[in-house]
Design a protein around this motif. Sequence first.
Motif, PDB file in Angstrom:
ATOM      1  N   ALA A  40       0.972   4.848  -1.103  1.00 49.13           N
ATOM      2  CA  ALA A  40       0.852   4.834  -2.559  1.00 49.13           C
ATOM      3  C   ALA A  40      -0.397   5.582  -3.028  1.00 49.13           C
ATOM      4  N   GLY A  41      -0.727   6.658  -2.330  1.00 50.68           N
ATOM      5  CA  GLY A  41      -1.857   7.473  -2.762  1.00 50.68           C
ATOM      6  C   GLY A  41      -3.205   6.906  -2.357  1.00 50.68           C
ATOM      7  N   GLN A  82       4.367   4.550  -7.689  1.00 52.73           N
ATOM      8  CA  GLN A  82       4.667   4.948  -6.310  1.00 52.73           C
ATOM      9  C   GLN A  82       6.136   5.288  -6.142  1.00 52.73           C
ATOM     10  N   THR A  83       6.981   4.509  -6.805  1.00 57.39           N
ATOM     11  CA  THR A  83       8.408   4.720  -6.624  1.00 57.39           C
ATOM     12  C   THR A  83       9.074   5.173  -7.913  1.00 57.39           C
ATOM     13  N   LYS A 137       7.895   7.854 -11.480  1.00 56.28           N
ATOM     14  CA  LYS A 137       7.398   9.214 -11.677  1.00 56.28           C
ATOM     15  C   LYS A 137       5.884   9.275 -11.521  1.00 56.28           C
ATOM     16  N   GLN A 169       0.626   0.127  -6.934  1.00 55.73           N
ATOM     17  CA  GLN A 169       1.871   0.909  -7.028  1.00 55.73           C
ATOM     18  C   GLN A 169       1.981   1.618  -8.374  1.00 55.73           C
TER      19      GLN A 169
END
Lengths: 309, 252
Positions: A129-130, A243-244, A246, A263
């Motif tokens: 998640a970055g 995360q899931t 945009k 997230q």
Amino acid sequence: MSVLLLAEITAGELSLDATAKAVSAAQSLGDVTILAAGETAAAAGDAAAKIDGVSKVLVAEDASLGHRLAEPTAALIASLASDYEHIVAPATTDAKNILPRVAALLDVMIISDATAVVDGATFERPIYAGNAIQTVKSSDAKKVVTFRTANFDAAGEGGTAAVETISAADNPGLSEWVEDKVAESDRPELTSAGIVVSGGRGVGSEEDFALIEKLADKLGAAVGASRAAVDSGYAANDLQVGQTGKVVAPDLYVAVGISGAIQHLAGMKDSKVIVAINKDEEAPIFQVADYGLVADLFQAVPELTDKLG
Amino acid sequence: MKVLVPVKRVIDYNVKVRVKADGSGVDLANVKMSMNPFDEIAVEEAIRLKEAGKADEVVAVSIGVKQSQETLRTALAMGADRAILINAADDVHTDIEPLAVAKLLAKVVEEEQPGLVITGKQAIDNDMNATGQMLSAILGWSQAAFASEIDIEGDSAKVTREVDGGLQTISVKMPAIVTADLRLNEPRYASLPNIMKAKKKPLDEKTPADYGVDVTPRLEVVKTEEPAERSAGIKVGSVDELIEKLKEAGAV
Ligand SMILES: Cc1cc2nc3c(=O)[nH]c(=O)nc-3n(C[C@H](O)[C@H](O)[C@H](O)COP(=O)(O)OP(=O)(O)OC[C@H]3O[C@@H](n4cnc5c(N)ncnc54)[C@H](O)[C@@H]3O)c2cc1C
Ligand SMILES: Nc1ncnc2c1ncn2[C@@H]1O[C@H](COP(=O)(O)O)[C@@H](O)[C@H]1O
């Protein structure tokens, strides 16, 4: 060295922003050929030919390519692959559906969501998640890459690439399109907007989500949402940032009633200026906010909308 | 119909990730690990298909270190019937790439002959979002990625997919690969009696060599770094002050 770039086309129309950002990401890899595929794609191909740095456009029109079903689109790309060392696309849901399939057909790994090009084989990409950035070097003969558009500036316009028509590959006939449910909106598109106003669970209801929309309209902004707001039915699924959902990086991101789970941060923490409005002063969103306002959103948001003259 | 569900053991989604000081990766020693959240959704969907009489067996598969057994036991406790563990790594820091995972899964599919495979949309550790699509390519099966609704009607399935523009519904020929998005369902918690029962359910152990699959990575990890930190911001006391600051910053 040449690059085949799958243009982002929806219902015959080129998404210039996503495509031009992928072009600028791919520029250093070699000559860029754009593939415009769709039931109708000629106009989109012409539009793509104007993007700076594009050397050629291939237009493939066929009913099987109409709704960008993964199987026929991947088969087409795989049939063209021998001429290219890189096969790339903007990391949209369409490309994330199609490109891993292409990679497997070519027996190579996919490099998803690349945020930087180090060299022809080496790319940076966020993981967890970055929360970490990984640099990976591919040993595959061909590199199949999706680029996270939020990290690249769009290439300009003024090019005059040659356009060539090609035929589709055989349709494996495995799936059929049934319907699209597209939320119509006059607001700017979330991933390319300069300003995004997002609402979270704190907004409390679908009706009150109008507060977010009014503020967005005042700012000429796109509307976004947290997963909790989408799951609770306050906002449409295509507005989810994170995360899931945009990934956005606008000049200004306003998070309202959003706690700031990792997230969610994964989808917005590269925004230039972040504003958070939350009644809980301990909310983690304040750790990434440039300007935090501890307040009840039901008072602060209407006041803000009102006072932004 | 048999349903195959690949489940991955990943860092728990609530854990704060730490990058190792030497830049070699993320520290996973003594960190809480769980089933990838999307895979819980996939398992839940498979079990619901069984409960609805549309599936008769649910098989969970995991590829990785031997501790992935725990993840498989969780799937069994939720209601899966059997599990297969493919021991493919000794070090918890080794991540098997989606291409290799897909190749192993394709072999399992050949052996097990399921009518449907439901994978998660993405693993929250490597965030690749690729395995289901790759498996589908290798098998030459239909693919429905990012599903928020699955409706099986005989030899085809209607699947609603979450896409950038909203929702898209497609009809795929069975056998199919579906990848589960967040809104497909809300996974159940395993009850204590079911956790006990799960301990007795069959769990087969295999290795990549048993399937003749080479899991050597194609991507070399050159380095892993912390993302750039944002510099700390300020709290403003009122809406007026917020507007003033935004104007100063040229943001509005
Ligand atoms: C695998 C996985 C993937 C995920 N992907 C995403 C993703 O892509 N995007 C995403 O957003 N989340 C995602 N999540 C969910 C994420 O973990 C959080 O649950 C979610 O972001 C929380 O949304 P929220 O901040 O709106 O809600 P909450 O965490 O409930 O926060 C609501 C906030 O509103 C504030 N509030 C309440 N009332 C008021 C008021 N009157 N005035 C002002 N403030 C108020 C509260 O103080 C609180 O901080 C994912 C989770 C998992 C497990
Ligand atoms: N090592 C693994 N073992 C079992 N399933 C996996 C593994 N890796 C990936 N998967 C499956 O593939 C999905 C997508 O993963 P990824 O392509 O890595 O993002 C996951 O949600 C799992 O269902």
